[in-house]
Design an enzyme around this catalytic site. Sequence first.
Site, PDB file in Angstrom:
ATOM      1  N   ASP A  99       0.797  -1.233   0.000  1.00 35.68           N
ATOM      2  CA  ASP A  99       0.000   0.000   0.000  1.00 35.68           C
ATOM      3  C   ASP A  99       0.831   1.287   0.000  1.00 35.68           C
ATOM      4  OD1 ASP A  99       0.716  -0.912   2.546  1.00 35.68           O
ATOM      5  OD2 ASP A  99      -0.973   0.071   3.539  1.00 35.68           O
ATOM      6  N   GLU A 144      -0.774  -2.495   4.940  1.00 36.64           N
ATOM      7  CA  GLU A 144       0.097  -2.464   6.123  1.00 36.64           C
ATOM      8  C   GLU A 144      -0.116  -1.191   6.926  1.00 36.64           C
ATOM      9  OE1 GLU A 144       3.112  -1.316   8.715  1.00 36.64           O
ATOM     10  OE2 GLU A 144       3.041  -0.343   6.775  1.00 36.64           O
TER      11      GLU A 144
HETATM   12 NI    NI Z   1       6.368   1.192   5.639  1.00 40.06          NI
END
Ligand code: NI
Length: 386
Positions: free
Chosen positions: A73, A131
Amino acid sequence: MDWSILQGRMVQYRRHFHQYPEVSHHEVKTRGFIQKELELLGLKPFSFSGKDVAVEIEGRAPGKMVALRADMDALPINEETGLPFASKNNGTMHACGHDGHMAILLGLVHFFKENQHQFNGSIRFIFQHAEESIPGGAREVVEAGGLKGVDAIFGYHLWQPLPAGTIGVRSGPVMAGADEFNIRIFGKGGHGSMPNETVDPTLIAAMAIMQIHTIVSRSLNPIEPAVISIGELKSGSTYNVIPDQATLSGTVRHFNPHVSKQVHKRLADILAGICLSYGAKYELDYSYGDPPVTNNEKLYAIMKEKAIDLFGESTVVEMDPQLGSEDFSYYTDRIPGMYTFIGVGNKDLPYGHHHPKFDLDENMFVPTVKLLSDAVVHYLNNGEIL
Ligand code: NI
């Protein structure tokens, strides 16, 4: 392995990802691109959660299974690097280096596809979504069976604070656990000239903030690191009205889940006490976020040995624990794992992670593939060279 061809490929991958960043839980085109690349290699990608992409490569004989993970991401940041491959998605940027993480993991797929006869067991590659969100996408991958059959997992972060050419390692807790709390204090509103007719939530919030800051200094074990920060306070909207509500929110960082529980309890005690004494009420919403990332001692030793073999003793940095959080912890919470920091900073790249001018040194891609592949092969072959 032709390293210069692989380097060229990884740079292309990284720059493609960099131009088309997607934020947490929306990594649709990113996923599609990775899937296609894996299929071109003759592999059969699949997904655990529906949002990640995974693939497996079998070695020459049955054995243990290692997982390698990269995050996919980007961040809601407007890029200001002026790079020729800058983001084409306005307001979204790969400002943490996850574009490089994916490029390296694809590089590792290429490497192990070409060197299938050199290891026993199998390798699972996980391109993980979200994440940066709390809780992170790792939780969904784990719940969907992402670690089933896996004996050990390796992750890495390209790390700007470390100069390119250095490798950061640590045994034990390495990234903090992060919780979030939201508090609402309910008083009784009224005219600012008649405070006696009100229950002032602003004053109560102010007292609560002062007392909350005694949790670290007076309630927690002083040799146990922890941070509590209150980042948000909202109360009232004009100068002469006492509002009926105040809200606070904050974050807790720790290296031991026990600390989370203790902070949660102390927050409740403090709020209950203050609110009782002034006749207010409160609501406390405490979310237990990502646990701390804890590196396994044996995997740490393998990684350190391989880094010294490849790049020399002077390149290896023993890291201090980082107060940032990382959802790699959902993996290290369950199976032995090793999270390694790869230096990608230099004097021309002074901007840190999450900065709109963040950039990284691409020359570290091949060294990262060499380091991780050496560590994985060592683990799978119990140190034997096949
Ligand atoms: Ni990172």
